[in-house]
Scaffold this motif. Structure first.
Motif, PDB file in Angstrom:
ATOM      1  N   UNK A  42       7.872   8.778 -16.133  1.00 16.41           N
ATOM      2  CA  UNK A  42       8.830   9.111 -17.167  1.00 16.41           C
ATOM      3  C   UNK A  42      10.158   9.802 -16.113  1.00 16.41           C
ATOM      4  N   UNK A  43       9.361   9.909 -15.188  1.00 17.96           N
ATOM      5  CA  UNK A  43      10.387  11.080 -14.734  1.00 17.96           C
ATOM      6  C   UNK A  43      10.074  10.679 -13.252  1.00 17.96           C
ATOM      7  N   UNK A  44       9.577   9.625 -12.539  1.00 12.12           N
ATOM      8  CA  UNK A  44       9.611   9.071 -11.115  1.00 12.12           C
ATOM      9  C   UNK A  44      10.941   8.803 -10.964  1.00 12.12           C
ATOM     10  N   UNK A  45      10.890   8.569  -9.686  1.00  9.45           N
ATOM     11  CA  UNK A  45      12.623   8.547  -8.742  1.00  9.45           C
ATOM     12  C   UNK A  45      12.877   6.738  -8.433  1.00  9.45           C
ATOM     13  N   UNK A  46      11.620   6.175  -9.046  1.00  7.37           N
ATOM     14  CA  UNK A  46      11.915   4.441  -8.349  1.00  7.37           C
ATOM     15  C   UNK A  46      10.395   4.048  -8.716  1.00  7.37           C
ATOM     16  N   UNK A  47      10.898   3.027  -9.513  1.00  9.24           N
ATOM     17  CA  UNK A  47       8.678   2.259  -9.919  1.00  9.24           C
ATOM     18  C   UNK A  47       9.046   1.085  -9.370  1.00  9.24           C
ATOM     19  N   UNK A  48       7.557   0.255  -8.602  1.00  9.89           N
ATOM     20  CA  UNK A  48       7.839  -0.861  -8.592  1.00  9.89           C
ATOM     21  C   UNK A  48       6.668  -2.012  -8.726  1.00  9.89           C
ATOM     22  N   UNK A  49       6.532  -2.915  -9.168  1.00  3.92           N
ATOM     23  CA  UNK A  49       4.994  -3.905  -9.611  1.00  3.92           C
ATOM     24  C   UNK A  49       5.179  -4.924  -8.470  1.00  3.92           C
ATOM     25  N   UNK A  50       3.857  -4.789  -7.598  1.00  2.02           N
ATOM     26  CA  UNK A  50       3.738  -5.756  -6.759  1.00  2.02           C
ATOM     27  C   UNK A  50       2.823  -6.784  -6.843  1.00  2.02           C
ATOM     28  N   UNK A  51       3.181  -8.218  -6.369  1.00  2.00           N
ATOM     29  CA  UNK A  51       1.408  -8.669  -6.871  1.00  2.00           C
ATOM     30  C   UNK A  51       2.031 -10.667  -5.878  1.00  2.00           C
ATOM     31  N   UNK A  52       0.705 -10.842  -5.369  1.00  2.00           N
ATOM     32  CA  UNK A  52       1.583 -12.347  -4.567  1.00  2.00           C
ATOM     33  C   UNK A  52       2.886 -12.778  -5.255  1.00  2.00           C
ATOM     34  N   UNK A  53       2.133 -13.489  -6.709  1.00  2.00           N
ATOM     35  CA  UNK A  53       3.258 -14.020  -7.256  1.00  2.00           C
ATOM     36  C   UNK A  53       4.161 -13.369  -8.085  1.00  2.00           C
ATOM     37  N   UNK A  54       4.491 -11.689  -8.497  1.00  2.00           N
ATOM     38  CA  UNK A  54       5.856 -11.272  -8.385  1.00  2.00           C
ATOM     39  C   UNK A  54       6.534 -10.742  -7.572  1.00  2.00           C
ATOM     40  N   UNK A  55       5.877 -11.001  -6.374  1.00  2.00           N
ATOM     41  CA  UNK A  55       6.065 -10.194  -4.674  1.00  2.00           C
ATOM     42  C   UNK A  55       6.671  -8.669  -5.471  1.00  2.00           C
ATOM     43  N   UNK A  56       8.347  -8.330  -5.164  1.00  2.00           N
ATOM     44  CA  UNK A  56       7.836  -7.196  -5.473  1.00  2.00           C
ATOM     45  C   UNK A  56       9.370  -7.037  -6.681  1.00  2.00           C
ATOM     46  N   UNK A  57       9.098  -6.027  -8.091  1.00  2.00           N
ATOM     47  CA  UNK A  57      10.330  -6.210  -8.392  1.00  2.00           C
ATOM     48  C   UNK A  57      10.276  -4.444  -9.120  1.00  2.00           C
ATOM     49  N   UNK A  58      11.792  -4.115  -8.976  1.00  2.00           N
ATOM     50  CA  UNK A  58      11.700  -3.323  -9.855  1.00  2.00           C
ATOM     51  C   UNK A  58      11.102  -3.143 -10.980  1.00  2.00           C
ATOM     52  N   UNK A  59      10.712  -1.459 -11.383  1.00  2.00           N
ATOM     53  CA  UNK A  59      10.706  -1.678 -13.119  1.00  2.00           C
ATOM     54  C   UNK A  59      12.476  -0.165 -13.447  1.00  2.00           C
ATOM     55  N   UNK A  60      12.871  -0.896 -14.485  1.00  2.00           N
ATOM     56  CA  UNK A  60      14.469   0.132 -14.474  1.00  2.00           C
ATOM     57  C   UNK A  60      14.011   1.265 -16.015  1.00  2.00           C
TER      58      UNK A  60
END
Ligand code: PMP
Length: 308
Positions: free
Chosen positions: A246-264
């Motif tokens: 809830x207080x992170x400045x940035x978040x992203x998910x990663x994986x071969x399929x999703x690659x790198x996806x920002x969480x907003x």
């Protein structure tokens, strides 16, 4: 299936996908007794080349899954690797693709059978999982706990594990989110349904450790490596609390399929300014340059499909 002219590697033969049939009574069909890998290959137009990313690491993890499941599998690493190359080449792709490599329990046995096993390898043309015009995705924290090493280990990349992912993903979508973030049996942040997670706090890149009920993700390792060694970022593997999301400045998910996806956003609280963060942007750029063979760095992570 309509107009699916793909060729598939199935039990040692390269055949049209529609001809690949598995016995309905097999343990893979009845109980999800299979282990698999999801790989990607990227088309580099300038090089006229298709590069599989980290094939070696995927084969290594597949063999570990086979071992932990006590599957009797007669295919060795060289054969597993070469079969992937053969089927991708046979399809003559000149675009980005995803590849599913599955070793499954065949025959008429039960959930405790150890043989006979066999394999299929199915490539498919695949662009980005989330449309590039989307800045990022909105996630919730799942009400479902991530499976753990005490019951169904998330370290084994087996088909049955994805029924836990399914519960979380379906709940998220029912409630209007794009995806979900699981907590583990310790109440700490674990991973997404098909991805690992990174957060940024005060300039530090943080990801849960491999003991946090996660798959030992190849993309996660890649990001740790390039963040530390190529980008000289401060990186730490440690437990992450739910409220840190809830207080992170940035978040992203990663994986071969999703690659790198920002969480907003997480649980409708925006992450930073609900934009792709600056650290995410830098990591994403380098990641895509590496996987597509644009960067001169880490060419040894790529396997070329076509002879030049
Ligand atoms: N966790 C889960 C549950 C996954 O399914 C995946 C995708 N394979 C990942 C993490 C990311 O793993 P990788 O980077 O090796 O694709």
């Amino acid at each position: 299936m309509i107009n699916d002219e793909r060729l598939i590697w199935f039990k040692g033969n390269i055949i049209p996908v529609e001809e690949a049939k598995v016995n309905v009574l097999s343990p893979t069909s009845q109980f999800g007794a299979n282990v698999f890998e999801g790989l990607r290959a990227y088309w580099n137009k300038a090089d006229e080349q298709l590069y599989i990313f980290k094939l070696e690491e995927h084969i290594d993890r597949l063999l570990k899954s086979i071992k932990m499941m006590r599957f009797e599998c007669c295919y060795d690493a060289d054969f597993l690797r070469q079969s992937v190359i053969d089927i991708v080449k046979a399809n003559k792709y000149k675009e980005d693709i995803a590849i599913r490599q599955t070793v499954f329990m065949d025959g008429f046995g039960s959930w405790s059978s150890t043989s006979p096993t066999d394999m299929f390898i199915a490539p498919i043309a695949k662009g980005r999982q989330y449309p590039p015009e989307k800045i990022g995705i909105e996630c919730c924290v799942s009400s479902w706990e991530r499976i753990s090493d005490k019951s169904l280990s998330p370290k084994i990349k087996m088909g049955a594990n994805y029924m836990n992912s399914r519960m979380g993903q379906m709940e998220a979508m029912r409630n209007g989110y794009d995806s979900t973030i699981f907590l583990n049996d310790q109440g700490k942040v674990s991973e997404g349904p098909g991805s690992c997670i990174f957060i940024v706090r005060d300039g530090q890149l943080i990801t849960p450790p491999v003991t946090a009920s996660i798959l030992e993700s190849i993309t996660r390792s890649t990001i740790l490596d390039i963040a530390r060694n190529d980008l000289a970022l401060e990186v730490i593997e440690r437990d992450v609390d739910r409220t840190e999301l809830y207080i992170a400045d940035e978040i992203f998910l990663c994986g071969s399929a999703v690659e790198i996806v920002p969480v907003i956003s997480v649980d409708r609280l925006s992450v930073g300014n609900a934009e792709k963060g600056s650290m995410t942007t830098v990591i994403e750029k380098l990641y895509f340059d590496i996987v597509r063979g644009i960067s001169a760095k880490h060419k040894n992570w790529l396997t070329s499909i076509y002879e030049i």
